[in-house]
Design a protein around this motif. Structure first.
Motif, PDB file in Angstrom:
ATOM      1  N   SER A  98      -7.655  -4.833  10.866  1.00  0.00           N
ATOM      2  CA  SER A  98      -7.616  -3.666  11.757  1.00  0.00           C
ATOM      3  C   SER A  98      -8.997  -3.361  12.318  1.00  0.00           C
ATOM      4  N   LYS A 121      -8.290  -5.212  -3.975  1.00  0.00           N
ATOM      5  CA  LYS A 121      -6.888  -5.306  -3.563  1.00  0.00           C
ATOM      6  C   LYS A 121      -6.829  -6.192  -2.324  1.00  0.00           C
ATOM      7  N   ILE A 122      -6.312  -7.389  -2.498  1.00  0.00           N
ATOM      8  CA  ILE A 122      -6.346  -8.398  -1.435  1.00  0.00           C
ATOM      9  C   ILE A 122      -5.607  -7.933  -0.185  1.00  0.00           C
ATOM     10  N   TRP A 123      -4.390  -7.428  -0.345  1.00  0.00           N
ATOM     11  CA  TRP A 123      -3.607  -7.003   0.820  1.00  0.00           C
ATOM     12  C   TRP A 123      -4.273  -5.848   1.542  1.00  0.00           C
ATOM     13  N   GLN A 124      -4.737  -4.889   0.793  1.00  0.00           N
ATOM     14  CA  GLN A 124      -5.403  -3.735   1.411  1.00  0.00           C
ATOM     15  C   GLN A 124      -6.646  -4.181   2.172  1.00  0.00           C
ATOM     16  N   THR A 125      -7.458  -5.020   1.556  1.00  0.00           N
ATOM     17  CA  THR A 125      -8.675  -5.497   2.206  1.00  0.00           C
ATOM     18  C   THR A 125      -8.346  -6.310   3.447  1.00  0.00           C
ATOM     19  N   SER A 126      -7.329  -7.133   3.382  1.00  0.00           N
ATOM     20  CA  SER A 126      -6.938  -7.950   4.542  1.00  0.00           C
ATOM     21  C   SER A 126      -6.476  -7.083   5.709  1.00  0.00           C
ATOM     22  N   ILE A 127      -5.662  -6.095   5.412  1.00  0.00           N
ATOM     23  CA  ILE A 127      -5.155  -5.214   6.474  1.00  0.00           C
ATOM     24  C   ILE A 127      -6.287  -4.377   7.060  1.00  0.00           C
ATOM     25  N   MET A 144       0.840  -1.177   0.000  1.00  0.00           N
ATOM     26  CA  MET A 144       0.000   0.000   0.000  1.00  0.00           C
ATOM     27  C   MET A 144       0.883   1.237   0.000  1.00  0.00           C
TER      28      MET A 144
END
Length: 155
Positions: A51, A41-47, A1
């Motif tokens: 959170s 966006k997999i990483w963005q959604t996961s983070i 990100m």
């Protein structure tokens, strides 16, 4: 990100926490999760999802909170219904907010009975109605802001 993206999500998170403190029973993180899912966006959604779950579980009143189940249903409904509707259409968001409000009512009811917690069912019903009505409005606002942000980020 990217750094600006992280700053945007931090600002959104702070605003959602602030609004959630002063608006009892409405989850302001749900529209953010929907926007994150729409961006694919997999990483963005996961983070973002991780959170939001940690924040909600920390602020929650149930020993085993309903947040994880409710956010999981958000993802399930989103991916199950995206084949039938355009994910950025108002009809999709209205249907999703209705389903999430009804599921929230049942999740809280079941978990409260299992954990022996008293629930005011009239207040819970009102909270679910507020959530159903406010989710599309909040989603539209942050979706609009997010599109402007993404366009400015590309320049």
């Amino acid at each position: 990100m990217k750094v600006l993206n992280i700053i945007w999500w931090l600002i959104y998170t702070c605003a959602a926490i602030f609004l959630q403190i002063y608006t009892i029973g409405v989850d302001f993180f749900i529209p953010g999760i929907i926007v994150a899912l729409q961006e694919k966006k997999i990483w963005q959604t996961s983070i973002v999802l991780g959170s939001f779950i940690c924040i909600q579980e920390g602020m929650g009143t149930m020993p085993f909170g309903n947040v994880f189940l409710w956010y999981a249903l958000t993802i399930i409904f989103f991916y199950a219904w995206r084949w039938f509707f355009e994910v950025e259409s108002l009809m999709f968001i209205l249907l999703l907010s209705l389903a999430l409000s009804v599921s929230h009512y049942f999740i809280v009811t079941v978990l409260a009975s299992v954990q022996d917690i008293y629930i005011n069912y009239n207040a819970l019903r009102d909270e679910c109605v507020y959530q159903m009505l406010l989710t599309p409005v909040i989603w539209h606002a942050i979706s609009y802001l997010r599109k402007g942000f993404r366009n400015a980020e590309q320049d």
